[in-house]
Design an enzyme around this catalytic site. Sequence first.
Site, short mmCIF file in Angstrom:
data_model
loop_
_atom_site.label_atom_id
_atom_site.label_comp_id
_atom_site.label_asym_id
_atom_site.label_seq_id
_atom_site.Cartn_x
_atom_site.Cartn_y
_atom_site.Cartn_z
N HIS A 24 -1.60 4.32 8.34
CA HIS A 24 -0.87 3.89 7.14
C HIS A 24 0.62 4.19 7.27
CE1 HIS A 24 -4.56 3.10 4.86
NE2 HIS A 24 -5.06 4.18 5.45
N ASP A 26 -26.61 5.30 -7.04
CA ASP A 26 -27.42 6.49 -6.73
C ASP A 26 -28.76 5.99 -6.25
OD1 ASP A 26 -28.85 8.79 -6.60
OD2 ASP A 26 -28.66 9.34 -8.71
N GLU A 84 0.83 -1.22 0.00
CA GLU A 84 0.00 0.00 0.00
C GLU A 84 0.86 1.26 0.00
OE1 GLU A 84 -1.35 2.37 2.70
OE2 GLU A 84 -1.16 1.19 4.54
#
Lengths: 557, 557
Positions: free
Chosen positions: B370, B445, B195
């Site tokens: 992180h 939506d 990551e």
Amino acid sequence: MSSTENILSIFALGGVNEIGKNMYAIQFANDIILIDCGSKFPDESLLGIDLIIPDITYLQDNKEKIRGLLVTHGHEDHIGGIPYLLKQLNIPIYATRLTLGLIEIKLKEHGLLGDSQLELINSDSDLHFGEIRVTFFKTNHSIPDCLGIVFQTPEGTVVHTGDFKFDLTPVNNQYPDIHRMAEIGRNGVLVLLSESTNAERPGSTPSERMVGEHIEEAFKKANRKIIISTFASNVHRVQQIVDASLKTDRKLALLGRSMVNVVSVAMEQGYLTVPEGMLIDAQEINSFAPEKVTILCTGSQGEPLAVLARLASSNYRDVEILPEDTVIFAASPIPGNERNVTKIIDNLYQLGAKVIYGSGSSTGMHVSGHAYQEELKLMLTLMKPKYLIPIHGELRMLHHHRSLAESVGIEKENTFIISNGDVVDVKESEARQTRKIPSGNIYVDGMGVGDVGNIVLRDRKQLAEDGMLVIVVTLSKAERKIISGPDTISRGFVYTRDSDNLIKEVNRLVVTAIKELQEVNRHQWSVMKQNIKKSVGQYLYSKTKRKPMILPIIIEL
Amino acid sequence: MSSTENILSIFALGGVNEIGKNMYAIQFANDIILIDCGSKFPDESLLGIDLIIPDITYLQDNKEKIRGLLVTHGHEDHIGGIPYLLKQLNIPIYATRLTLGLIEIKLKEHGLLGDSQLELINSDSDLHFGEIRVTFFKTNHSIPDCLGIVFQTPEGTVVHTGDFKFDLTPVNNQYPDIHRMAEIGRNGVLVLLSESTNAERPGSTPSERMVGEHIEEAFKKANRKIIISTFASNVHRVQQIVDASLKTDRKLALLGRSMVNVVSVAMEQGYLTVPEGMLIDAQEINSFAPEKVTILCTGSQGEPLAVLARLASSNYRDVEILPEDTVIFAASPIPGNERNVTKIIDNLYQLGAKVIYGSGSSTGMHVSGHAYQEELKLMLTLMKPKYLIPIHGELRMLHHHRSLAESVGIEKENTFIISNGDVVDVKESEARQTRKIPSGNIYVDGMGVGDVGNIVLRDRKQLAEDGMLVIVVTLSKAERKIISGPDTISRGFVYTRDSDNLIKEVNRLVVTAIKELQEVNRHQWSVMKQNIKKSVGQYLYSKTKRKPMILPIIIEL
């Protein structure tokens, strides 16, 4: 406001509880002096709005008392509203040379230049309006030629700082006049209006000169084209970019309308020194070796139509960004612009450019022009005011400013945290905040000023989120029968194969709603429209969880 | 993809060139294993969109090859797309206890819980899918029970880090298993997917324990109610808030649906220890002395409908924020949320609250989950991969990650910076990126998934910025004359006294456009509509500098 009493009044029409559209006023008896008239950019909730300016209803109602507008410096949030103000009130404008130059650009764009009364002042000017004497002091900020203002009134002295920092090693000798400030303070200040932008930040903001050193370093390392973007109005920084280009033997191209405009004004008036022959046109860039070129352009805030965004998306005619070019963001993103800026950075990486970006502290390519906490305390200490009105800041910043004032000895209740429209009245050296005058936001949308209000914005919001459905039915007046329709048209709502069935059901509901009313022999349009909206709206929400605007149009023939 | 060749393929359907909707896949021969299926929140340009999920066309076309979905941890950007995936493909899901608990909440909301195949794993699990063996290793992140994944394939070993940091003093013993990572690296790693969220940040992220110390300190100073907000899923931080409440003898009320949900799951499964009798209901808050109450609530990102925003605008039934209450933001705003957060802070100041906010480093109330640069280098050093595919980051972060890899000895050309849909194929231990599979954003939506596309969004954008004008005209088929109208209705466009004249002129232009066509005996609707749009559009732009959507409706009877 009762004008028979000789009281001193201070108020803001913009600039408190917000960053932007600064506009302040000092009134004594029948004389009103205005300070700044800025604009503000809308946030994304104000759909379609281009600009926000202050509501000047109060000034229109008191126009015979207004003696003039004093402008502290040439940033948009201090001058952006001037063309709109002058269209309503033709009053004299007082400003320093560079500030006037920037105001003139604006007035020209609005076709107002010929009729305006522009008065050149400097830090030694001495003006009198009724019983108010106005003098000035030099401050330092991220644009040259900034002023603080001193108002000597029969009630006492009011000081307005303008925007400032204390940069003691400024570029181009733009020193803050600390001795003058000390003198003003020694003579006694009743009320200080001081800016609050960085009241949340501890310490002091670094000197602009530091940015110059980092720019020079980066220029020396770059081995191909340099593209650097900053605020056009930051003439100090532009000077340092010129200097670094000179030291590394680079020509300089200016791209972007505001960059060209501001640099021209600054050069003409001697604020910026660019060596003969250094400037080149966009079309000439490719005729020089890449390591001999600097491009200074607009768009450091990620504005989608500015030069940097267009360069990053390979959408600028004369110039291309190539692998190993260096792109420098010499400005930090203003809150709200981060996403636009990072999109551009990603595009630049895609092109293979070396990108120097990040918050000022991490790259050294930006410093703030606004005083941090220690500098705000220095201003408070120099001025020793009895009362403080923190201005130029959102509410939490004003509160922090009050805490800073407390820490240097100003009693908590002597700091007035006001809203736009609140009036602080001073009588016999006692200040009280009790009254309110009209104030607010006027929206500029295209050529319209103030014609877009809450109803239009509410409609836009609904249209933006869920689109709309127009339903047209024609009825015969005689037989009260449907002779055409319902026809349904949607925009921004759905657009798929499934929507056919949805629309069929909508039409069926419309027919039902009309028939039901006809049976009870009620035939009013408004009731019919309400019923259609309700039954169609409920159906669509149950099927889609969306609430499009439903617009029934009934034609009777 | 030719399935006869036994090649190893790695690709992303979401998560590269973006933060959000993570979804990766490893394929060997005829076996595809998926890793994570996240969702992403839309930015403000995607009007009305609620959620973005990955396009899974490729998976639908290859559904017989998919063996399962492995989930690294329970954050939205890793699990938010799962309900939508399961509606298309009923595949087994493998996750640890807390992660499964959070997935179950989601599936329940979508009515999918009964039919799902949920498989509990832990860091010692050992799975086999075709020729791929899958094992795991413990990592540390801002939610408990996170996994890294090891794929042993005939071509070599692929490692996926999940989200991680190296917190060596973690809360609740959530240690990263560095010994296991070292062992994996020693056995040889061909490709590392790691990551990149904080690849731009130098140094190491501080320990979560530091936040606990600052929370405790603030709790001790507070002399009335404490309102504290953080991410519900940050169970470590919630534990520290529980602990600080215990030490300062406060009851704890949980406000907000996701806070109640997550805390319940975490308590049930033993990740969170809350003393008997400490939790109280919202209705009970006012029956305790203010200094005996902590309120832990949702809304730290400024979400307008979450509890904190409602408390700040005095719009929450059971509780009121009063002067001297302490409000703590135990989370930094995610980019894009700054304005919503500062609005709430200003409202809290208005109420007289003490507010503790700011970026994590300044208040100590937040640390990132992180890895920063030094931690990313540690992971690269432990794993010693031949190839790196930086994942979980926007493009510039991936580029920074590549530079970090270079600095620890991974050749630049061995780092693959890919886009969603790019496939990295490995054959005979050589990796190449040549192919592409379908990928993209699917918009959710309301109840619609994928039914809002670019046409609908383009319409919404136009409607949002300038509103619309519907023009209805009825023509007689026989005589080709106007028998009703034009009737003009505007929404989101103008709404003033002046607009009457504007609309009159519009109607005149419509009549002219229709007559002109009738004279040349052309009567096609589409041409007529085009002409109306053009002439009305030009007129309105000249008068207003706005471009509303113009919708001519012609009825022929």
